[in-house]
Motif scaffolding. Structure first.
Motif, PDB file in Angstrom:
ATOM      1  N   PRO A   6    -122.913  53.394-117.202  1.00 13.14           N
ATOM      2  CA  PRO A   6    -121.683  52.884-117.605  1.00 13.14           C
ATOM      3  C   PRO A   6    -120.934  54.105-118.391  1.00 13.14           C
ATOM      4  CG  PRO A   6    -122.984  51.199-117.522  1.00 13.14           C
ATOM      5  CD  PRO A   6    -124.131  52.428-117.399  1.00 13.14           C
ATOM      6  N   THR A   7    -121.522  54.741-119.338  1.00 10.91           N
ATOM      7  CA  THR A   7    -120.705  55.536-120.275  1.00 10.91           C
ATOM      8  C   THR A   7    -120.427  56.776-119.294  1.00 10.91           C
ATOM      9  OG1 THR A   7    -122.970  56.712-120.698  1.00 10.91           O
ATOM     10  CG2 THR A   7    -122.138  54.968-122.087  1.00 10.91           C
ATOM     11  N   ASP A   8    -120.816  56.794-117.949  1.00 12.49           N
ATOM     12  CA  ASP A   8    -120.585  58.202-116.988  1.00 12.49           C
ATOM     13  C   ASP A   8    -118.905  57.545-116.418  1.00 12.49           C
ATOM     14  OD1 ASP A   8    -122.554  59.933-117.484  1.00 12.49           O
ATOM     15  OD2 ASP A   8    -123.651  58.790-116.216  1.00 12.49           O
ATOM     16  N   ALA A   9    -118.303  56.695-116.746  1.00 12.02           N
ATOM     17  CA  ALA A   9    -117.307  55.970-116.073  1.00 12.02           C
ATOM     18  C   ALA A   9    -116.223  56.880-115.874  1.00 12.02           C
ATOM     19  CB  ALA A   9    -117.097  54.619-116.413  1.00 12.02           C
ATOM     20  N   GLU A  10    -115.649  57.338-117.234  1.00 13.36           N
ATOM     21  CA  GLU A  10    -114.601  58.238-117.088  1.00 13.36           C
ATOM     22  C   GLU A  10    -114.818  59.419-116.712  1.00 13.36           C
ATOM     23  OE1 GLU A  10    -112.341  58.465-120.738  1.00 13.36           O
ATOM     24  OE2 GLU A  10    -112.550  56.165-121.198  1.00 13.36           O
ATOM     25  N   ALA A  11    -115.930  60.283-117.079  1.00 12.47           N
ATOM     26  CA  ALA A  11    -116.329  61.519-116.172  1.00 12.47           C
ATOM     27  C   ALA A  11    -116.459  61.562-114.876  1.00 12.47           C
ATOM     28  CB  ALA A  11    -117.468  62.057-116.878  1.00 12.47           C
ATOM     29  N   SER A  12    -117.021  60.329-114.242  1.00 16.03           N
ATOM     30  CA  SER A  12    -117.294  60.160-113.007  1.00 16.03           C
ATOM     31  C   SER A  12    -115.751  59.871-112.006  1.00 16.03           C
ATOM     32  CB  SER A  12    -118.412  59.130-112.286  1.00 16.03           C
ATOM     33  OG  SER A  12    -117.890  58.126-112.767  1.00 16.03           O
ATOM     34  N   TYR A  13    -115.002  59.140-112.663  1.00 17.59           N
ATOM     35  CA  TYR A  13    -113.643  58.989-112.308  1.00 17.59           C
ATOM     36  C   TYR A  13    -112.967  60.345-112.282  1.00 17.59           C
ATOM     37  CZ  TYR A  13    -109.210  57.090-110.827  1.00 17.59           C
ATOM     38  OH  TYR A  13    -108.031  56.884-110.201  1.00 17.59           O
ATOM     39  N   PRO A  43    -109.481  53.324-113.604  1.00 16.37           N
ATOM     40  CA  PRO A  43    -108.894  51.946-113.037  1.00 16.37           C
ATOM     41  C   PRO A  43    -109.908  50.792-113.422  1.00 16.37           C
ATOM     42  CG  PRO A  43    -109.646  53.234-111.200  1.00 16.37           C
ATOM     43  CD  PRO A  43    -109.855  54.081-112.314  1.00 16.37           C
ATOM     44  N   GLU A  44    -109.568  49.531-113.586  1.00  9.72           N
ATOM     45  CA  GLU A  44    -110.271  48.554-113.638  1.00  9.72           C
ATOM     46  C   GLU A  44    -111.460  48.269-112.913  1.00  9.72           C
ATOM     47  OE1 GLU A  44    -108.535  44.769-114.700  1.00  9.72           O
ATOM     48  OE2 GLU A  44    -106.766  45.745-115.920  1.00  9.72           O
ATOM     49  N   TRP A  45    -111.446  48.697-111.592  1.00  7.86           N
ATOM     50  CA  TRP A  45    -112.263  48.233-110.671  1.00  7.86           C
ATOM     51  C   TRP A  45    -113.372  49.449-110.572  1.00  7.86           C
ATOM     52  CZ3 TRP A  45    -112.901  52.583-107.284  1.00  7.86           C
ATOM     53  CH2 TRP A  45    -111.686  53.397-107.130  1.00  7.86           C
ATOM     54  N   TRP A  46    -113.220  50.511-111.447  1.00  3.43           N
ATOM     55  CA  TRP A  46    -114.459  51.572-111.317  1.00  3.43           C
ATOM     56  C   TRP A  46    -115.649  51.348-111.920  1.00  3.43           C
ATOM     57  CZ3 TRP A  46    -114.108  56.309-108.566  1.00  3.43           C
ATOM     58  CH2 TRP A  46    -115.027  56.997-108.625  1.00  3.43           C
ATOM     59  N   LEU A  47    -115.735  50.912-112.942  1.00  2.00           N
ATOM     60  CA  LEU A  47    -116.984  50.572-113.668  1.00  2.00           C
ATOM     61  C   LEU A  47    -117.543  49.367-112.820  1.00  2.00           C
ATOM     62  CD1 LEU A  47    -119.000  51.067-116.055  1.00  2.00           C
ATOM     63  CD2 LEU A  47    -117.719  49.564-117.053  1.00  2.00           C
ATOM     64  N   PRO A  48    -117.205  48.306-112.447  1.00  2.00           N
ATOM     65  CA  PRO A  48    -117.963  47.369-111.472  1.00  2.00           C
ATOM     66  C   PRO A  48    -118.123  47.829-110.381  1.00  2.00           C
ATOM     67  CG  PRO A  48    -115.808  46.107-112.483  1.00  2.00           C
ATOM     68  CD  PRO A  48    -115.647  47.689-112.928  1.00  2.00           C
ATOM     69  N   ARG A  49    -117.549  48.600-109.510  1.00  2.00           N
ATOM     70  CA  ARG A  49    -118.056  49.358-108.266  1.00  2.00           C
ATOM     71  C   ARG A  49    -119.167  50.058-108.206  1.00  2.00           C
ATOM     72  NH1 ARG A  49    -113.747  51.805-103.948  1.00  2.00           N
ATOM     73  NH2 ARG A  49    -115.509  52.567-102.465  1.00  2.00           N
ATOM     74  N   LEU A  50    -119.046  50.885-109.465  1.00  2.00           N
ATOM     75  CA  LEU A  50    -120.274  51.919-109.700  1.00  2.00           C
ATOM     76  C   LEU A  50    -121.618  51.120-110.084  1.00  2.00           C
ATOM     77  CD1 LEU A  50    -118.446  55.069-109.954  1.00  2.00           C
ATOM     78  CD2 LEU A  50    -120.553  55.150-108.653  1.00  2.00           C
ATOM     79  N   SER A  51    -121.294  50.035-110.962  1.00  2.00           N
ATOM     80  CA  SER A  51    -122.289  49.523-111.563  1.00  2.00           C
ATOM     81  C   SER A  51    -123.132  48.552-110.410  1.00  2.00           C
ATOM     82  CB  SER A  51    -121.822  48.397-112.743  1.00  2.00           C
ATOM     83  OG  SER A  51    -121.331  49.253-113.755  1.00  2.00           O
ATOM     84  N   SER A  53    -123.919  49.633-107.667  1.00  2.00           N
ATOM     85  CA  SER A  53    -124.976  50.186-106.764  1.00  2.00           C
ATOM     86  C   SER A  53    -125.894  51.127-107.502  1.00  2.00           C
ATOM     87  CB  SER A  53    -124.054  51.219-105.910  1.00  2.00           C
ATOM     88  OG  SER A  53    -123.116  52.298-106.560  1.00  2.00           O
ATOM     89  N   LYS A  54    -126.637  51.807-106.956  1.00  4.23           N
ATOM     90  CA  LYS A  54    -127.622  52.820-107.490  1.00  4.23           C
ATOM     91  C   LYS A  54    -126.943  54.160-107.231  1.00  4.23           C
ATOM     92  CE  LYS A  54    -131.945  53.602-108.676  1.00  4.23           C
ATOM     93  NZ  LYS A  54    -132.425  53.000-109.960  1.00  4.23           N
ATOM     94  N   ALA A  55    -126.613  54.710-108.397  1.00  2.00           N
ATOM     95  CA  ALA A  55    -125.800  56.021-108.390  1.00  2.00           C
ATOM     96  C   ALA A  55    -126.392  57.210-109.392  1.00  2.00           C
ATOM     97  CB  ALA A  55    -124.400  55.814-108.881  1.00  2.00           C
ATOM     98  N   TRP A  56    -126.205  58.472-108.869  1.00  2.00           N
ATOM     99  CA  TRP A  56    -126.646  59.655-109.740  1.00  2.00           C
ATOM    100  C   TRP A  56    -125.787  60.494-109.889  1.00  2.00           C
ATOM    101  CZ3 TRP A  56    -128.596  57.347-105.349  1.00  2.00           C
ATOM    102  CH2 TRP A  56    -129.928  56.548-105.454  1.00  2.00           C
ATOM    103  N   VAL A  57    -125.942  61.270-111.012  1.00  2.00           N
ATOM    104  CA  VAL A  57    -124.767  62.474-111.501  1.00  2.00           C
ATOM    105  C   VAL A  57    -125.507  63.809-111.591  1.00  2.00           C
ATOM    106  CG1 VAL A  57    -123.352  60.648-112.338  1.00  2.00           C
ATOM    107  CG2 VAL A  57    -124.845  61.762-113.837  1.00  2.00           C
ATOM    108  N   THR A  58    -124.576  64.782-111.258  1.00  2.00           N
ATOM    109  CA  THR A  58    -125.220  66.153-111.653  1.00  2.00           C
ATOM    110  C   THR A  58    -124.121  66.709-112.639  1.00  2.00           C
ATOM    111  OG1 THR A  58    -123.885  66.849-109.883  1.00  2.00           O
ATOM    112  CG2 THR A  58    -126.227  66.640-109.421  1.00  2.00           C
ATOM    113  N   SER A  59    -124.669  67.862-113.473  1.00  2.00           N
ATOM    114  CA  SER A  59    -123.681  68.151-114.496  1.00  2.00           C
ATOM    115  C   SER A  59    -124.047  69.619-114.817  1.00  2.00           C
ATOM    116  CB  SER A  59    -123.874  67.336-115.908  1.00  2.00           C
ATOM    117  OG  SER A  59    -124.891  67.393-116.241  1.00  2.00           O
ATOM    118  N   ASP A  60    -123.152  70.169-115.432  1.00  2.00           N
ATOM    119  CA  ASP A  60    -123.239  71.545-115.770  1.00  2.00           C
ATOM    120  C   ASP A  60    -122.723  71.720-117.652  1.00  2.00           C
ATOM    121  OD1 ASP A  60    -120.369  71.900-115.749  1.00  2.00           O
ATOM    122  OD2 ASP A  60    -120.307  73.002-114.178  1.00  2.00           O
ATOM    123  N   GLU A  61    -122.522  72.776-117.861  1.00  2.00           N
ATOM    124  CA  GLU A  61    -122.407  73.133-119.374  1.00  2.00           C
ATOM    125  C   GLU A  61    -120.720  72.379-119.772  1.00  2.00           C
ATOM    126  OE1 GLU A  61    -121.127  76.616-117.134  1.00  2.00           O
ATOM    127  OE2 GLU A  61    -122.734  75.493-117.401  1.00  2.00           O
TER     128      GLU A  61
END
Length: 157
Positions: A6-13, A43-51, A53-61
């Protein structure tokens, strides 16, 4: 790569917004991109939608570079890569993790609604278009593709 939190909500959006507005320009008009993702504000719908499901993220520096999400019924809900990470294997890495999860949970078939941008990536990996659909967002029509991967076990990434 790691699981989405859930802490990835803003960055994933932000990845989602950038992918649509900066990465889909060859496939969608400015009006269509705005209708698809009208604001860079989470948006308000983002966090509930990703929460949900099962989701993965990738990142760099510089932060998150992409994410993918899979509902337990085998629906690939979201799959976006930041423009700066395109062409470096990020999409393939995320997709392979999705397939691993599908196999681990015994899913035989996957389905999605793909954009013009995602369609060729999936077709190269054995997905088939079932239907071409038109959806309307903010009074603007967007074309998308109902797709399926009929046999997860036979899939080659």
């Amino acid at each position: 790569m790691r699981e989405w939190e859930p802490t990835d909500a803003e960055a994933s959006y932000a990845v989602y917004y950038q992918a649509v507005h900066s990465g889909a320009g060859n496939h969608y008009s400015p009006d269509q991109r705005h209708a698809w993702v009208p604001s860079p504000v989470l948006p308000e719908w983002w966090l509930p939608r990703l929460s949900a499901s099962k989701a993965w993220v990738t990142s760099d520096e510089h932060g998150l570079t992409g994410f993918i999400s899979l509902h337990e019924v085998g629906y690939l809900d979201m799959f976006f890569v930041a423009p700066r990470a395109r062409g470096n294997g990020t999409a393939s890495q995320l997709y392979e993790r999705l397939l691993e999860q599908a196999r681990e949970t015994g899913l035989d078939r996957l389905a999605t609604h793909a954009s013009h941008y995602l369609r060729p990536f999936l077709e190269k990996r054995g997905w088939h278009v079932l239907a071409i659909e038109a959806v309307t967002r903010l009074e603007v029509e967007l074309e998308r593709f109902e797709m399926e991967l009929p046999q997860v076990d036979s899939q080659v990434s």
